[in-house]
Motif scaffolding. Sequence first.
Motif, short mmCIF file in Angstrom:
data_model
loop_
_atom_site.label_atom_id
_atom_site.label_comp_id
_atom_site.label_asym_id
_atom_site.label_seq_id
_atom_site.Cartn_x
_atom_site.Cartn_y
_atom_site.Cartn_z
N SER A 18 0.80 -1.24 0.00
CA SER A 18 0.00 0.00 0.00
C SER A 18 0.83 1.27 0.00
CB SER A 18 -0.92 0.02 1.23
OG SER A 18 -0.14 0.12 2.43
N VAL A 46 1.97 2.65 2.73
CA VAL A 46 1.79 3.33 4.01
C VAL A 46 3.11 3.27 4.79
CG1 VAL A 46 0.56 3.33 6.22
CG2 VAL A 46 -0.67 2.82 4.11
N LEU A 51 -4.46 7.51 7.21
CA LEU A 51 -4.58 7.04 5.83
C LEU A 51 -5.20 8.10 4.95
CD1 LEU A 51 -5.84 3.38 6.33
CD2 LEU A 51 -3.48 4.18 6.06
N GLN A 72 -4.63 6.00 -0.19
CA GLN A 72 -4.23 4.79 0.52
C GLN A 72 -5.44 3.93 0.85
OE1 GLN A 72 -2.03 6.71 3.67
NE2 GLN A 72 -0.07 6.49 2.59
N HIS A 98 -6.40 1.57 -1.85
CA HIS A 98 -5.64 0.33 -2.02
C HIS A 98 -6.49 -0.84 -1.58
CE1 HIS A 98 -2.45 -2.64 -1.91
NE2 HIS A 98 -2.81 -2.93 -0.67
#
Length: 238
Positions: free
Chosen positions: A22, A24, A80, A84, A87
């Motif tokens: 992702s 992150v 997030l 994101q 995703h």
Amino acid sequence: MVFDGLTETAVAGRPAWRHDASGVLFRRVPGGTYQMGLSDAEMAALSAHADASVMLDDAHRMRPIRTVTVEPFLMARHPLTVAQVRHWLPDYEDDYVDDDDAAAHLEDEWLDALLEALPFRLPSEAEWEYAARAGTTTLTWRGDEAPTEEQLLDRFGVEAEVAATENPFGLAAMGSLTERCADRYGIGYAEPAPADGPPVVRGGAADASPWQGCGEWLLALPASRGWQDMFTSIRPVI
């Protein structure tokens, strides 16, 4: 340190772990012991702010002070973003923002779907406050002065702006957004929270922007707490 599905890197001069799938970014929060809740010193500091009366009136919601120990964990550098979230939820549409780099403001079915799809967990209240304090004991990690709206952040597309809001743990925008925790809300810490209570939320000062002089900055305090009654942002932990 090795974590499945994460790659160690460096961001803004600090170690970070990127979730490969992702993108992150996570920071490592060291374990430790701290005093959780609104301390006497913080209450005294609040008395110097003319617009802090609402926080002092609600101090019982953040007390009694208690000693809490947390183990080390990884926490997302910031909540997030819309991109994101997509995703995990490719069809996600945000009713509050139209910027892929903005923090997602989730509610209802979207929120439930994300929490089910995420491979991560939500932070506990104790973890969130510990991370927000980042070893400090003042009203915010910057000190006892009220933060300005410019010191908060709800969009994360400009790296310099993100880095400027990082606390000593390398976590950006703590207190800016209304972030959901794993715990249920109870008034104060004297009794266990009811199992059927609403989810706890922390932060939200940028969500209240533009400020109108009603003490909105108080939502940025690490000890400030409330309950979910509308949208919420998600800052996952591992």
